[in-house]
Write a protein that holds these residues in place. Sequence first.
Motif, PDB file in Angstrom:
ATOM      1  N   GLN A  31       0.829  -1.200   0.000  1.00 46.06           N
ATOM      2  CA  GLN A  31       0.000   0.000   0.000  1.00 46.06           C
ATOM      3  C   GLN A  31       0.870   1.258   0.000  1.00 46.06           C
ATOM      4  OE1 GLN A  31      -2.251  -1.083   3.537  1.00 46.06           O
ATOM      5  NE2 GLN A  31      -4.124  -1.247   2.299  1.00 46.06           N
ATOM      6  N   ARG A  32       1.951   1.241   0.747  1.00 49.07           N
ATOM      7  CA  ARG A  32       2.856   2.395   0.797  1.00 49.07           C
ATOM      8  C   ARG A  32       3.407   2.709  -0.598  1.00 49.07           C
ATOM      9  NH1 ARG A  32       5.330   3.242   6.295  1.00 49.07           N
ATOM     10  NH2 ARG A  32       4.030   2.018   7.664  1.00 49.07           N
ATOM     11  N   LEU A  33       3.826   1.678  -1.289  1.00 53.29           N
ATOM     12  CA  LEU A  33       4.364   1.881  -2.637  1.00 53.29           C
ATOM     13  C   LEU A  33       3.288   2.363  -3.598  1.00 53.29           C
ATOM     14  CD1 LEU A  33       6.615  -1.298  -2.794  1.00 53.29           C
ATOM     15  CD2 LEU A  33       7.364   1.073  -2.523  1.00 53.29           C
ATOM     16  N   ASN A  34       2.125   1.752  -3.536  1.00 50.16           N
ATOM     17  CA  ASN A  34       1.018   2.121  -4.406  1.00 50.16           C
ATOM     18  C   ASN A  34       0.585   3.561  -4.171  1.00 50.16           C
ATOM     19  OD1 ASN A  34      -2.222   2.104  -4.730  1.00 50.16           O
ATOM     20  ND2 ASN A  34      -1.263   0.814  -6.288  1.00 50.16           N
ATOM     21  N   VAL A  35       0.403   3.925  -2.925  1.00 52.15           N
ATOM     22  CA  VAL A  35      -0.044   5.273  -2.575  1.00 52.15           C
ATOM     23  C   VAL A  35       1.000   6.302  -3.004  1.00 52.15           C
ATOM     24  CG1 VAL A  35      -0.575   6.817  -0.637  1.00 52.15           C
ATOM     25  CG2 VAL A  35      -1.558   4.514  -0.707  1.00 52.15           C
ATOM     26  N   THR A  36       2.262   6.033  -2.735  1.00 54.22           N
ATOM     27  CA  THR A  36       3.318   6.967  -3.121  1.00 54.22           C
ATOM     28  C   THR A  36       3.314   7.197  -4.630  1.00 54.22           C
ATOM     29  OG1 THR A  36       4.681   6.317  -1.242  1.00 54.22           O
ATOM     30  CG2 THR A  36       5.807   7.399  -3.080  1.00 54.22           C
ATOM     31  N   SER A  37       3.189   6.130  -5.396  1.00 52.52           N
ATOM     32  CA  SER A  37       3.173   6.253  -6.857  1.00 52.52           C
ATOM     33  C   SER A  37       2.016   7.107  -7.341  1.00 52.52           C
ATOM     34  CB  SER A  37       3.087   4.870  -7.509  1.00 52.52           C
ATOM     35  OG  SER A  37       4.200   4.104  -7.166  1.00 52.52           O
ATOM     36  N   PHE A  38       0.847   6.849  -6.816  1.00 56.55           N
ATOM     37  CA  PHE A  38      -0.317   7.640  -7.215  1.00 56.55           C
ATOM     38  C   PHE A  38      -0.143   9.111  -6.833  1.00 56.55           C
ATOM     39  CE2 PHE A  38      -2.555   3.732  -8.048  1.00 56.55           C
ATOM     40  CZ  PHE A  38      -3.489   4.099  -9.007  1.00 56.55           C
ATOM     41  N   LEU A  39       0.306   9.360  -5.620  1.00 58.63           N
ATOM     42  CA  LEU A  39       0.422  10.737  -5.140  1.00 58.63           C
ATOM     43  C   LEU A  39       1.396  11.567  -5.969  1.00 58.63           C
ATOM     44  CD1 LEU A  39       0.430  10.177  -1.289  1.00 58.63           C
ATOM     45  CD2 LEU A  39      -1.400  11.207  -2.657  1.00 58.63           C
ATOM     46  N   VAL A  40       2.564  11.040  -6.241  1.00 57.19           N
ATOM     47  CA  VAL A  40       3.543  11.840  -6.979  1.00 57.19           C
ATOM     48  C   VAL A  40       3.130  12.046  -8.429  1.00 57.19           C
ATOM     49  CG1 VAL A  40       5.451  11.322  -5.429  1.00 57.19           C
ATOM     50  CG2 VAL A  40       5.105   9.910  -7.457  1.00 57.19           C
ATOM     51  N   SER A  41       2.342  11.125  -8.972  1.00 56.03           N
ATOM     52  CA  SER A  41       1.882  11.335 -10.348  1.00 56.03           C
ATOM     53  C   SER A  41       0.999  12.572 -10.441  1.00 56.03           C
ATOM     54  CB  SER A  41       1.139  10.099 -10.881  1.00 56.03           C
ATOM     55  OG  SER A  41      -0.126   9.948 -10.268  1.00 56.03           O
ATOM     56  N   GLY A  42       0.258  12.867  -9.382  1.00 47.47           N
ATOM     57  CA  GLY A  42      -0.579  14.056  -9.377  1.00 47.47           C
ATOM     58  C   GLY A  42       0.236  15.338  -9.415  1.00 47.47           C
ATOM     59  N   LEU A  43       1.304  15.376  -8.647  1.00 50.66           N
ATOM     60  CA  LEU A  43       2.140  16.588  -8.646  1.00 50.66           C
ATOM     61  C   LEU A  43       2.776  16.821 -10.004  1.00 50.66           C
ATOM     62  CD1 LEU A  43       3.999  16.388  -5.221  1.00 50.66           C
ATOM     63  CD2 LEU A  43       2.062  17.831  -5.836  1.00 50.66           C
ATOM     64  N   THR A  45       1.752  16.201 -12.907  1.00 48.02           N
ATOM     65  CA  THR A  45       0.849  16.660 -13.972  1.00 48.02           C
ATOM     66  C   THR A  45       0.424  18.107 -13.801  1.00 48.02           C
ATOM     67  OG1 THR A  45      -1.131  15.912 -12.791  1.00 48.02           O
ATOM     68  CG2 THR A  45      -0.107  14.339 -14.319  1.00 48.02           C
ATOM     69  N   GLN A  46       0.419  18.612 -12.588  1.00 47.99           N
ATOM     70  CA  GLN A  46      -0.103  19.947 -12.340  1.00 47.99           C
ATOM     71  C   GLN A  46       0.950  20.987 -11.980  1.00 47.99           C
ATOM     72  OE1 GLN A  46      -3.453  20.892 -12.776  1.00 47.99           O
ATOM     73  NE2 GLN A  46      -3.301  18.939 -13.829  1.00 47.99           N
ATOM     74  N   VAL A  47       2.150  20.561 -11.695  1.00 48.80           N
ATOM     75  CA  VAL A  47       3.202  21.487 -11.302  1.00 48.80           C
ATOM     76  C   VAL A  47       4.399  21.227 -12.230  1.00 48.80           C
ATOM     77  CG1 VAL A  47       4.543  22.374  -9.351  1.00 48.80           C
ATOM     78  CG2 VAL A  47       2.362  21.240  -8.920  1.00 48.80           C
ATOM     79  N   PRO A  48       4.347  21.771 -13.441  1.00 49.02           N
ATOM     80  CA  PRO A  48       5.354  21.412 -14.450  1.00 49.02           C
ATOM     81  C   PRO A  48       6.793  21.727 -14.061  1.00 49.02           C
ATOM     82  CG  PRO A  48       3.943  23.203 -15.244  1.00 49.02           C
ATOM     83  CD  PRO A  48       3.364  22.731 -13.943  1.00 49.02           C
ATOM     84  N   GLU A  49       6.999  22.705 -13.179  1.00 52.36           N
ATOM     85  CA  GLU A  49       8.373  23.049 -12.817  1.00 52.36           C
ATOM     86  C   GLU A  49       9.073  21.959 -12.011  1.00 52.36           C
ATOM     87  OE1 GLU A  49       5.830  25.258  -9.668  1.00 52.36           O
ATOM     88  OE2 GLU A  49       5.660  24.774 -11.778  1.00 52.36           O
ATOM     89  N   VAL A  50       8.339  20.960 -11.513  1.00 47.53           N
ATOM     90  CA  VAL A  50       8.989  19.881 -10.775  1.00 47.53           C
ATOM     91  C   VAL A  50       9.604  18.834 -11.695  1.00 47.53           C
ATOM     92  CG1 VAL A  50       7.490  20.149  -8.759  1.00 47.53           C
ATOM     93  CG2 VAL A  50       6.937  18.414 -10.464  1.00 47.53           C
ATOM     94  N   ILE A  51       9.285  18.904 -12.972  1.00 45.24           N
ATOM     95  CA  ILE A  51       9.763  17.907 -13.932  1.00 45.24           C
ATOM     96  C   ILE A  51      11.041  18.399 -14.605  1.00 45.24           C
ATOM     97  CG2 ILE A  51       9.201  16.564 -16.001  1.00 45.24           C
ATOM     98  CD1 ILE A  51       7.491  15.848 -13.566  1.00 45.24           C
ATOM     99  N   GLY A  52      12.057  17.543 -14.634  1.00 44.11           N
ATOM    100  CA  GLY A  52      13.322  17.874 -15.274  1.00 44.11           C
ATOM    101  C   GLY A  52      13.280  17.598 -16.773  1.00 44.11           C
ATOM    102  N   LEU A  93      -1.002  25.020  -0.817  1.00 46.42           N
ATOM    103  CA  LEU A  93       0.071  24.322  -1.516  1.00 46.42           C
ATOM    104  C   LEU A  93      -0.511  23.313  -2.506  1.00 46.42           C
ATOM    105  CD1 LEU A  93       2.519  23.594   1.433  1.00 46.42           C
ATOM    106  CD2 LEU A  93       2.739  25.335  -0.341  1.00 46.42           C
ATOM    107  N   PRO A  94       0.158  23.118  -3.641  1.00 47.24           N
ATOM    108  CA  PRO A  94      -0.260  22.036  -4.534  1.00 47.24           C
ATOM    109  C   PRO A  94      -0.197  20.718  -3.770  1.00 47.24           C
ATOM    110  CG  PRO A  94       1.333  23.454  -5.620  1.00 47.24           C
ATOM    111  CD  PRO A  94       1.290  23.862  -4.168  1.00 47.24           C
ATOM    112  N   ARG A  95      -1.237  19.914  -3.896  1.00 46.98           N
ATOM    113  CA  ARG A  95      -1.322  18.699  -3.090  1.00 46.98           C
ATOM    114  C   ARG A  95      -2.086  17.612  -3.840  1.00 46.98           C
ATOM    115  NH1 ARG A  95      -4.157  22.860  -2.103  1.00 46.98           N
ATOM    116  NH2 ARG A  95      -6.404  22.675  -2.218  1.00 46.98           N
ATOM    117  N   LEU A 128      -0.650  11.789   1.505  1.00 46.99           N
ATOM    118  CA  LEU A 128      -0.732  13.171   1.063  1.00 46.99           C
ATOM    119  C   LEU A 128       0.609  13.539   0.448  1.00 46.99           C
ATOM    120  CD1 LEU A 128      -2.338  15.943   1.237  1.00 46.99           C
ATOM    121  CD2 LEU A 128      -1.063  16.322   3.364  1.00 46.99           C
ATOM    122  N   ALA A 129       0.587  14.161  -0.717  1.00 48.77           N
ATOM    123  CA  ALA A 129       1.803  14.708  -1.323  1.00 48.77           C
ATOM    124  C   ALA A 129       1.649  16.214  -1.389  1.00 48.77           C
ATOM    125  CB  ALA A 129       2.020  14.141  -2.722  1.00 48.77           C
ATOM    126  N   VAL A 130       2.710  16.927  -1.076  1.00 47.29           N
ATOM    127  CA  VAL A 130       2.687  18.389  -1.145  1.00 47.29           C
ATOM    128  C   VAL A 130       3.962  18.878  -1.807  1.00 47.29           C
ATOM    129  CG1 VAL A 130       1.184  18.758   0.839  1.00 47.29           C
ATOM    130  CG2 VAL A 130       3.627  18.658   1.182  1.00 47.29           C
TER     131      VAL A 130
END
Length: 148
Positions: A31-43, A45-52, A93-95, A128-130
């Motif tokens: 569950q930890r791995l699954n939740v982490t993967s889902f959460l970071v995918s949201g960031l 897509t909506q916060v383009p400056e986090v992508i290299g 904050l974006p979350r 929660l991802a922020v």
Amino acid sequence: MNTHTEPPGPEPIRFDTKIAVLLRDDLEPWQRLNVTSFLVSGLGTQVPEVIGEPYEDADGVPYLPMFRQPVLVFEATKETLTTAHTRALSRSLPRALFTSDLFATGNDRDNRAAVRAVPTAQLDLVGLAVYGPKNAVDKVVKGARMHP
């Protein structure tokens, strides 16, 4: 005796922002791995400056770009996670969030419906991802501990 010294490398890259994922401390490992993967995918897509920039190996094979900075993963009690959610909301904050209800759904439509059905104060958060300025994210995750 080797007297050759490498020229000084570039200064380390320092970020004035932080990406943090908080996981409830009673989740199973999968569950930890699954939740982490889902959460970071949201960031991403909506916060383009986090992508290299995209990657490429020595043979010219291209790979997708990833986050430009580390993702810090924390664990917290249910109460601390709820407090972190409130802090993230108050700071605008974006979350991204993951509730316990999402473990019973199997697609994006049902996931969104499950979240929409519950008032903010009653969400059963498991993750929660922020993203935001370092000091603001540090205040959001206060009380959580680094994931072991």
